[in-house]
Each structure stands twice: as structure tokens, then as C-alpha cells.
Design a protein around this motif. Structure first.
Motif, PDB file in Angstrom:
ATOM      1  N   PHE A   9      -5.837   1.628  -3.081  1.00  0.00           N
ATOM      2  CA  PHE A   9      -7.280   1.422  -2.969  1.00  0.00           C
ATOM      3  C   PHE A   9      -7.847   0.680  -4.184  1.00  0.00           C
ATOM      4  N   ASP A  10      -7.017  -0.095  -4.837  1.00  0.00           N
ATOM      5  CA  ASP A  10      -7.417  -0.921  -5.978  1.00  0.00           C
ATOM      6  C   ASP A  10      -7.973  -2.239  -5.426  1.00  0.00           C
ATOM      7  N   PHE A  11      -9.270  -2.449  -5.608  1.00  0.00           N
ATOM      8  CA  PHE A  11      -9.922  -3.629  -5.029  1.00  0.00           C
ATOM      9  C   PHE A  11      -9.241  -4.931  -5.465  1.00  0.00           C
ATOM     10  N   GLN A  12      -8.835  -5.027  -6.721  1.00  0.00           N
ATOM     11  CA  GLN A  12      -8.185  -6.252  -7.204  1.00  0.00           C
ATOM     12  C   GLN A  12      -6.821  -6.471  -6.561  1.00  0.00           C
ATOM     13  N   ASN A  13      -6.229  -5.444  -6.022  1.00  0.00           N
ATOM     14  CA  ASN A  13      -4.921  -5.530  -5.370  1.00  0.00           C
ATOM     15  C   ASN A  13      -5.035  -5.936  -3.905  1.00  0.00           C
ATOM     16  N   THR A  14      -6.251  -6.064  -3.412  1.00  0.00           N
ATOM     17  CA  THR A  14      -6.461  -6.319  -1.986  1.00  0.00           C
ATOM     18  C   THR A  14      -7.347  -7.532  -1.751  1.00  0.00           C
ATOM     19  N   ALA A  15      -7.151  -8.141  -0.586  1.00  0.00           N
ATOM     20  CA  ALA A  15      -7.972  -9.285  -0.182  1.00  0.00           C
ATOM     21  C   ALA A  15      -7.662  -9.594   1.281  1.00  0.00           C
ATOM     22  N   PRO A  16      -8.531 -10.360   1.923  1.00  0.00           N
ATOM     23  CA  PRO A  16      -8.264 -10.721   3.313  1.00  0.00           C
ATOM     24  C   PRO A  16      -7.010 -11.590   3.435  1.00  0.00           C
ATOM     25  N   GLN A  17      -6.201 -11.249   4.420  1.00  0.00           N
ATOM     26  CA  GLN A  17      -5.042 -12.060   4.771  1.00  0.00           C
ATOM     27  C   GLN A  17      -4.974 -12.160   6.286  1.00  0.00           C
ATOM     28  N   CYS A  18      -4.499 -13.286   6.771  1.00  0.00           N
ATOM     29  CA  CYS A  18      -4.271 -13.411   8.210  1.00  0.00           C
ATOM     30  C   CYS A  18      -3.055 -12.550   8.567  1.00  0.00           C
ATOM     31  N   ARG A  69       0.814  -1.221   0.000  1.00  0.00           N
ATOM     32  CA  ARG A  69       0.000   0.000   0.000  1.00  0.00           C
ATOM     33  C   ARG A  69       0.841   1.261   0.000  1.00  0.00           C
ATOM     34  N   ASN A  70       2.154   1.134   0.056  1.00  0.00           N
ATOM     35  CA  ASN A  70       3.038   2.291  -0.123  1.00  0.00           C
ATOM     36  C   ASN A  70       2.941   2.833  -1.542  1.00  0.00           C
ATOM     37  N   HIS A  71       2.489   1.994  -2.473  1.00  0.00           N
ATOM     38  CA  HIS A  71       2.280   2.424  -3.855  1.00  0.00           C
ATOM     39  C   HIS A  71       0.881   3.026  -3.943  1.00  0.00           C
ATOM     40  N   LYS A  72       0.819   4.335  -3.963  1.00  0.00           N
ATOM     41  CA  LYS A  72      -0.460   5.056  -3.871  1.00  0.00           C
ATOM     42  C   LYS A  72      -1.433   4.728  -5.002  1.00  0.00           C
ATOM     43  N   ALA A  73      -0.926   4.449  -6.187  1.00  0.00           N
ATOM     44  CA  ALA A  73      -1.795   4.208  -7.341  1.00  0.00           C
ATOM     45  C   ALA A  73      -2.653   2.959  -7.165  1.00  0.00           C
ATOM     46  N   THR A  74      -2.183   1.990  -6.387  1.00  0.00           N
ATOM     47  CA  THR A  74      -2.937   0.743  -6.211  1.00  0.00           C
ATOM     48  C   THR A  74      -3.348   0.490  -4.759  1.00  0.00           C
ATOM     49  N   LEU A  89       0.709  -4.688 -11.114  1.00  0.00           N
ATOM     50  CA  LEU A  89       2.100  -4.276 -10.943  1.00  0.00           C
ATOM     51  C   LEU A  89       2.406  -3.052 -11.810  1.00  0.00           C
ATOM     52  N   GLN A  90       1.969  -3.078 -13.060  1.00  0.00           N
ATOM     53  CA  GLN A  90       2.205  -1.935 -13.953  1.00  0.00           C
ATOM     54  C   GLN A  90       1.494  -0.683 -13.441  1.00  0.00           C
ATOM     55  N   ARG A  91       0.236  -0.817 -12.990  1.00  0.00           N
ATOM     56  CA  ARG A  91      -0.511   0.339 -12.452  1.00  0.00           C
ATOM     57  C   ARG A  91       0.163   0.901 -11.200  1.00  0.00           C
ATOM     58  N   SER A  92       0.778   0.030 -10.411  1.00  0.00           N
ATOM     59  CA  SER A  92       1.395   0.480  -9.156  1.00  0.00           C
ATOM     60  C   SER A  92       2.548   1.440  -9.394  1.00  0.00           C
ATOM     61  N   ARG A  93       3.106   1.430 -10.582  1.00  0.00           N
ATOM     62  CA  ARG A  93       4.257   2.280 -10.914  1.00  0.00           C
ATOM     63  C   ARG A  93       3.847   3.678 -11.377  1.00  0.00           C
ATOM     64  N   MET A  94       2.550   3.900 -11.507  1.00  0.00           N
ATOM     65  CA  MET A  94       2.054   5.203 -11.942  1.00  0.00           C
ATOM     66  C   MET A  94       2.118   6.194 -10.772  1.00  0.00           C
ATOM     67  N   VAL A  95       2.318   7.447 -11.089  1.00  0.00           N
ATOM     68  CA  VAL A  95       2.308   8.499 -10.069  1.00  0.00           C
ATOM     69  C   VAL A  95       0.853   8.791  -9.715  1.00  0.00           C
ATOM     70  N   CYS A  96       0.577   8.875  -8.436  1.00  0.00           N
ATOM     71  CA  CYS A  96      -0.804   9.116  -7.998  1.00  0.00           C
ATOM     72  C   CYS A  96      -0.800  10.050  -6.796  1.00  0.00           C
TER      73      CYS A  96
END
Length: 124
Positions: free
Chosen positions: A54-63, A47-52, A94-101
Motif C-alpha cells: 500500500f505504498d503509493f510510490q510503489n504503485t501506478a496505473p498499468q495496462c 504486492r506479495n511484499h506486504k511492507a510496500t 526495494l529496501q522497504r519491501s524487505r521489511m517485515v510487515c
């Protein structure tokens, strides 16, 4: 710009949206089942990568073990993403995460309102 309020709402939405009627959800990287309140909102790309962040596909429940102590188990997370959303999705994230946001207050407020409404739909 602070996005703490948005993060709380988004994190709850991600965990609840993967939960069953009893509030249980599965860690996407190890398979352990716990109540959504006991799970983290894990990220494939940090989540340090601001572009992703809050990207729902980039997140999921983890223990907590997988998310905090095993570094998010990115490889396994990526496999899960491609299985759930289609081959190549992890690479696209991964590609989206490299975008400036840079989100301004207005965008944060809009996203917060959106996820509050989505969360309300899940809990009704």
C-alpha cells in the motif's frame, strides 16, 4: 488479516489519482492511455511484499498487458519511479519491501478510512 476492502479502495485511489478530468490515465510502462476503470493498479515491487503493498510510490496505473502478461515490466516501472519521485526512489522502495510487515485489523481499518476520504476528495 484480510485486506480486500482496503485493496479495492487503494487500487481505485491510485488509478483515479493519475487520471485526467475525463478519467483517462497512462500506463507508466508502455504509455497506452485508457480509462482508469480499464487499468490495473500496478506495483513496482510485487504486492506479495506486504511492507510496500500500500505504498503509493510503489504503485501506478498499468495496462493489463504490462501488469499481468509482461510481469509488471519492473525495470521500466523503476525508471518511471525515479523520474517521478527522484533518483534512487526505486532503490528505497526495494529496501522497504524487505521489511517485515504485519497489519492488524485496526491498521487496515485506519488505512481503509484514509483512502476512502482521499478518494472522496478526488471525486467531488
Amino acid at each position: 488479516m484480510k485486506d480486500d476492502k482496503l485493496w479495492r479502495v487503494f487500487s481505485e485511489y491510485v488509478r483515479r489519482s493519475h487520471a485526467d478530468d475525463q478519467g483517462l490515465c497512462r500506463c507508466v510502462t508502455c504509455g497506452v492511455v485508457k480509462h482508469w476503470k480499464e487499468m490495473d493498479c500496478g506495483h513496482f515491487i510485487s504486492r506479495n511484499h506486504k511492507a510496500t503493498k500500500f505504498d503509493f510510490q510503489n504503485t501506478a496505473p498499468q495496462c493489463a498487458r504490462c501488469n499481468r502478461f509482461l510481469g509488471g515490466r519492473q525495470y521500466e516501472f523503476g525508471l518511471w519511479i525515479d523520474q517521478k519521485y527522484g533518483e534512487g526512489t526505486a532503490e528505497k522502495i526495494l529496501q522497504r519491501s524487505r521489511m517485515v510487515c504485519k497489519r492488524d485489523k485496526t491498521e487496515i481499518d485506519i488505512l481503509t478510512k484514509y483512502y476512502k476520504e482521499e478518494l472522496k476528495k478526488l471525486t467531488e
